[in-house]
Scaffold this motif. Sequence first.
Motif, short mmCIF file in Angstrom:
data_model
loop_
_atom_site.label_atom_id
_atom_site.label_comp_id
_atom_site.label_asym_id
_atom_site.label_seq_id
_atom_site.Cartn_x
_atom_site.Cartn_y
_atom_site.Cartn_z
N GLU A 10 23.92 5.42 2.05
CA GLU A 10 23.09 6.61 1.85
C GLU A 10 21.65 6.36 2.30
N ALA A 11 21.15 5.14 2.04
CA ALA A 11 19.80 4.82 2.50
C ALA A 11 19.73 4.80 4.03
N ASP A 12 20.77 4.29 4.68
CA ASP A 12 20.80 4.29 6.14
C ASP A 12 20.84 5.72 6.69
N ARG A 13 21.55 6.59 6.02
CA ARG A 13 21.60 7.99 6.48
C ARG A 13 20.22 8.65 6.36
N GLU A 14 19.54 8.40 5.24
CA GLU A 14 18.20 8.98 5.08
C GLU A 14 17.24 8.44 6.13
N ALA A 15 17.36 7.16 6.43
CA ALA A 15 16.49 6.59 7.47
C ALA A 15 16.79 7.20 8.84
N ALA A 16 18.07 7.42 9.14
CA ALA A 16 18.42 8.03 10.42
C ALA A 16 17.95 9.48 10.49
N THR A 17 18.03 10.20 9.37
CA THR A 17 17.53 11.57 9.35
C THR A 17 16.01 11.61 9.55
N ALA A 18 15.33 10.64 8.96
CA ALA A 18 13.88 10.55 9.18
C ALA A 18 13.55 10.22 10.62
N GLY A 19 14.44 9.51 11.31
CA GLY A 19 14.22 9.23 12.72
C GLY A 19 14.20 10.48 13.57
N ILE A 20 14.99 11.50 13.20
CA ILE A 20 14.96 12.77 13.94
C ILE A 20 13.60 13.45 13.79
N ALA A 21 13.09 13.45 12.56
CA ALA A 21 11.77 14.05 12.35
C ALA A 21 10.69 13.28 13.09
N GLU A 22 10.84 11.96 13.15
CA GLU A 22 9.86 11.16 13.89
C GLU A 22 9.91 11.47 15.38
N ALA A 23 11.12 11.64 15.93
CA ALA A 23 11.23 11.97 17.36
C ALA A 23 10.65 13.35 17.66
N ARG A 24 10.84 14.31 16.77
CA ARG A 24 10.27 15.65 16.98
C ARG A 24 8.75 15.64 16.85
N ALA A 25 8.25 14.77 16.00
CA ALA A 25 6.79 14.72 15.83
C ALA A 25 6.07 14.25 17.07
N ALA A 44 11.55 12.04 28.47
CA ALA A 44 11.52 10.96 27.46
C ALA A 44 11.67 11.52 26.05
N TYR A 45 11.04 12.67 25.79
CA TYR A 45 11.14 13.28 24.46
C TYR A 45 12.59 13.67 24.15
N GLY A 46 13.27 14.30 25.11
CA GLY A 46 14.66 14.69 24.88
C GLY A 46 15.58 13.49 24.65
N ALA A 47 15.32 12.40 25.38
CA ALA A 47 16.15 11.21 25.20
C ALA A 47 15.94 10.60 23.82
N ARG A 48 14.70 10.52 23.37
CA ARG A 48 14.44 9.97 22.05
C ARG A 48 15.03 10.86 20.96
N LEU A 49 14.95 12.16 21.12
CA LEU A 49 15.51 13.08 20.13
C LEU A 49 17.03 12.97 20.09
N ALA A 50 17.67 12.88 21.27
CA ALA A 50 19.13 12.74 21.31
C ALA A 50 19.57 11.42 20.69
N GLN A 51 18.84 10.36 20.94
CA GLN A 51 19.17 9.07 20.35
C GLN A 51 19.05 9.12 18.83
N ALA A 52 18.02 9.77 18.33
CA ALA A 52 17.86 9.89 16.88
C ALA A 52 18.98 10.71 16.26
N ARG A 53 19.39 11.77 16.94
CA ARG A 53 20.49 12.58 16.41
C ARG A 53 21.80 11.81 16.40
N LEU A 54 22.05 11.02 17.45
CA LEU A 54 23.27 10.22 17.47
C LEU A 54 23.28 9.19 16.35
N LYS A 55 22.13 8.56 16.10
CA LYS A 55 22.06 7.62 14.99
C LYS A 55 22.30 8.30 13.65
#
Length: 290
Positions: free
Chosen positions: A113-128, A181-192
């Motif tokens: 569950e902690a790993d999932r929360e961290a991966a979800t936060a990665g999506i917000a980081e990529a969008r920021a 680059a932004y789209g690639a980082r966002l896609a990578q975060a979503r896959l994680k």
Amino acid sequence: VLRSHAGLGERPWARLCRCSDGEVRHLRDVLVRRRGRRAEQVGRLRSEVRLSGEEANVADAERRLVESKLELNDLMGRDPRAALELAPLPLPSPPSTPTDEPWLAAPDLVQAEADREAATAGIAEARAARALHLDLTLDAGIFGPGLPFPGAAPSVSARLRDDLGVSLTLSFSWTFWDFGAYGARLAQARLKAQQAEGSLMVIRRQARLEWERAEADLAGLYRTIGIRAAAMPAARDSYLLAESLYRGGVGTSLEVLDAYAALVDAEIAHAAAVQQYRVASAQATRWGSP
């Protein structure tokens, strides 16, 4: 024989029949004694073979006991050859029936569950990274040399009043053209995030399965312990009866060995059931609320 004694009358024929019957009985007695001796020899040989097998089992058990002591001393950080005394554990208690779902607190599930929360936060980081950035910088300092020099103010308060300066900088930045680059980082975060969600689902099912399996094993093994414990007195009585019959000259040594082996097997089966129960209890704690 009949033709040679046909003319001797009734009495010689009857005497011949009596002699033949006596010889037959004698031969039968000899054969019975020989068969008894052979059976006794076969039983003795079987007893010796069985005794050799039991002695080999004892030697193997002693070897495993020494190996277990060495491993236990090493596990506790002691000298492997140090003296070790094992204290008997209390008998297992009946398993309790939990009313909630303790498997939800399993360490593996909490980590997932902690790993999932961290991966979800990665999506917000990529969008920021694509959002508008506002930076505010504040600088403060004293203009002029910091050490005393000819003509400088005589006091620190005068220096702070005359030479103190402050600068405030406000800057805006926005990534407008980044060549994908932004789209690639966002896609990578979503896959994680998707991978973390799938791992969480798998670990949740595994935790529930392992906990349910451990609880089922506890219930079944506790009944097995009761059955094994009830069989040990019967096996002990059977061994004592076989030994009594052997000392009385009725039984054989092979029967005594068989009864003793059955007693040992019953005790080993009971100890194995207790060990399996303790392992299942540890598994229930491992996948429950440790």
